[in-house]
Write an enzyme that holds these catalytic residues in place. Sequence first.
Site, PDB file in Angstrom:
ATOM      1  N   HIS A 142       9.897 -46.512   3.878  1.00  0.00           N
ATOM      2  CA  HIS A 142      10.082 -45.070   3.886  1.00  0.00           C
ATOM      3  C   HIS A 142       8.799 -44.444   3.350  1.00  0.00           C
ATOM      4  O   HIS A 142       8.565 -44.402   2.153  1.00  0.00           O
ATOM      5  CB  HIS A 142      11.277 -44.719   2.994  1.00  0.00           C
ATOM      6  CG  HIS A 142      11.544 -43.255   2.917  1.00  0.00           C
ATOM      7  ND1 HIS A 142      11.856 -42.509   4.021  1.00  0.00           N
ATOM      8  CD2 HIS A 142      11.541 -42.413   1.871  1.00  0.00           C
ATOM      9  CE1 HIS A 142      12.031 -41.249   3.650  1.00  0.00           C
ATOM     10  NE2 HIS A 142      11.840 -41.171   2.350  1.00  0.00           N
ATOM     11  N   GLY A 145       8.146 -33.608  -0.171  1.00  0.00           N
ATOM     12  CA  GLY A 145       7.240 -32.855   0.701  1.00  0.00           C
ATOM     13  C   GLY A 145       6.237 -33.712   1.455  1.00  0.00           C
ATOM     14  O   GLY A 145       5.159 -33.240   1.795  1.00  0.00           O
ATOM     15  N   LYS A 146       6.591 -34.962   1.712  1.00  0.00           N
ATOM     16  CA  LYS A 146       5.678 -35.834   2.467  1.00  0.00           C
ATOM     17  C   LYS A 146       5.445 -35.278   3.872  1.00  0.00           C
ATOM     18  O   LYS A 146       4.303 -35.146   4.302  1.00  0.00           O
ATOM     19  CB  LYS A 146       6.271 -37.254   2.593  1.00  0.00           C
ATOM     20  CG  LYS A 146       6.297 -38.029   1.299  1.00  0.00           C
ATOM     21  CD  LYS A 146       6.605 -39.501   1.543  1.00  0.00           C
ATOM     22  CE  LYS A 146       8.008 -39.755   2.060  1.00  0.00           C
ATOM     23  NZ  LYS A 146       9.038 -39.511   1.038  1.00  0.00           N
ATOM     24  N   ASP A 179       7.755 -40.748   7.965  1.00  0.00           N
ATOM     25  CA  ASP A 179       9.070 -41.130   7.451  1.00  0.00           C
ATOM     26  C   ASP A 179       9.374 -42.626   7.509  1.00  0.00           C
ATOM     27  O   ASP A 179      10.033 -43.151   6.641  1.00  0.00           O
ATOM     28  CB  ASP A 179      10.184 -40.365   8.176  1.00  0.00           C
ATOM     29  CG  ASP A 179      11.268 -39.945   7.207  1.00  0.00           C
ATOM     30  OD1 ASP A 179      10.909 -39.649   6.047  1.00  0.00           O
ATOM     31  OD2 ASP A 179      12.441 -39.945   7.579  1.00  0.00           O
ATOM     32  N   GLU A 239      10.560 -34.872  11.776  1.00  0.00           N
ATOM     33  CA  GLU A 239      11.647 -33.951  11.487  1.00  0.00           C
ATOM     34  C   GLU A 239      11.196 -33.031  10.364  1.00  0.00           C
ATOM     35  O   GLU A 239      10.775 -33.486   9.303  1.00  0.00           O
ATOM     36  CB  GLU A 239      12.908 -34.695  11.056  1.00  0.00           C
ATOM     37  CG  GLU A 239      14.118 -33.789  10.933  1.00  0.00           C
ATOM     38  CD  GLU A 239      14.690 -33.732   9.525  1.00  0.00           C
ATOM     39  OE1 GLU A 239      15.479 -32.809   9.272  1.00  0.00           O
ATOM     40  OE2 GLU A 239      14.348 -34.563   8.680  1.00  0.00           O
ATOM     41  N   ARG A 293      -7.344 -38.881 -15.411  1.00  0.00           N
ATOM     42  CA  ARG A 293      -8.219 -37.747 -15.637  1.00  0.00           C
ATOM     43  C   ARG A 293      -9.670 -38.048 -15.282  1.00  0.00           C
ATOM     44  O   ARG A 293     -10.388 -37.178 -14.813  1.00  0.00           O
ATOM     45  CB  ARG A 293      -8.149 -37.306 -17.116  1.00  0.00           C
ATOM     46  CG  ARG A 293      -6.756 -36.955 -17.580  1.00  0.00           C
ATOM     47  CD  ARG A 293      -6.213 -35.744 -16.843  1.00  0.00           C
ATOM     48  NE  ARG A 293      -6.977 -34.563 -17.137  1.00  0.00           N
ATOM     49  CZ  ARG A 293      -6.549 -33.540 -17.859  1.00  0.00           C
ATOM     50  NH1 ARG A 293      -5.326 -33.546 -18.366  1.00  0.00           N
ATOM     51  NH2 ARG A 293      -7.314 -32.512 -18.077  1.00  0.00           N
TER      52      ARG A 293
END
Lengths: 88, 343
Positions: free
Chosen positions: B155, B175-176, B194, B218, B259
């Site tokens: 996935h 939000g991929k 997906d 989708e 960082r």
Amino acid sequence: MVKRVLPVTNRLGIHARPAGMIVDITTHAKSDVQIHYGDLRANAKSILNVMMLAAEPGSEVTFVIEGEDEERVADELQKLFENRFNED
Amino acid sequence: MSSKHILDWDVNKKHFLLVRDFYERYRGEMNLVLLTGDATLDSKIAEKMTHRPGLALTGFTDVYSNRRIQVLGSTEWAYLESLGPEGRKLVFAKLARFPTPLWVLTHSLPPHEELLAMCEQYGIPLLRTKLGTQEFVTLAHRILAEWFAPYSDIHASLVDVYGVGMLYVGDSNIGKSECVLDLVERGHRLVADDSVRVRRIGDAVIGSCNSIVEHHMEIRGIGVIDIPRLFGIHAVRRVKKIELIVELQFWSPDASYERTGLDEKFANVLGVDVPKVVIPVSPGKNITVISEVMAMNQLMKLNGVNVAQEFNARIIQAMHDKGRRSPESELGSAFGRTDELYE
């Protein structure tokens, strides 16, 4: 407000890796944290600000911390400096 | 929880390749001719290697990799020719006791009757190719290595950003797909959204799209869309090496994020260490530009430039120089030369 003077005792001074460790503490703090070095003042929550100081081994920096968790933040920073940023 | 997306993939393996599939897929490319009956094509190849049965033909069968594809080149053929019909009968009578998946004659060599008889009797397919032995073996190894490569269906989403294969993993609804759509809109190429088929070939991890879903996506609120029809054929590609794993995480005030860029993280994918970055996501945050920057930074690293290390060296050099400089020059370096203003 808490002022904490800390000697830089690690071998390479505050280069990128120690600076990253400092901001890891300060960015999780609720207090405002300033770092003073000679005449220079920097926001201790910004890694580039901290690195810009190029605080060399044998020098001293002063943290000025103001806010509800100031004592805890000062102690954490002191411990980090005393442990020489886990460098050696 | 974060690393489970990446490490807990179920690894699958194919157990056999039907000779029929091999023949039908590669008959054109390899110039294959079937010399035995159609029913022999139901034989199964279960090993990803080929074998040249020179020693077995001479009668030494104590060690015989009979489960591999048996390749007869001009050397083996000339030896069989030298034996005469009676000798060949004996050889193949002995070899018939060992089950084999497939025999191949290279250089379009004509099959000997005795070999053909053995194959027909035991239902073993016999193919002839125009290719030379080395050519056939090299190609067959490549095909078999890809076919038998360990794989996972995961996935995730895979996009080619400036030529860097970026695999996006993370919780559903982080939000991929929206990030992928944004990248496609900016001219980057979708490989799979997906669901990505990930295979290990050699030391590379290769991602590809599902053959049914292909490049459909989708988008919640819209439904299913077809990327190449909306954006053009340049917006997609089918296969891409995975070069960077981007793990999207909901931003948390308690978490620590990289960082300096000095510490590179890796994720183990099918036994290969692939560079990985964790990107915190908060509502409304645009990760498209960050993705492009990550891709460019990765390209620089691949070209031997590590900015994080260079920058660190610069700071250490600045500390080192301090002892030898007057305060004026320190002031100059901190604030820039004012004469630059008048240039």
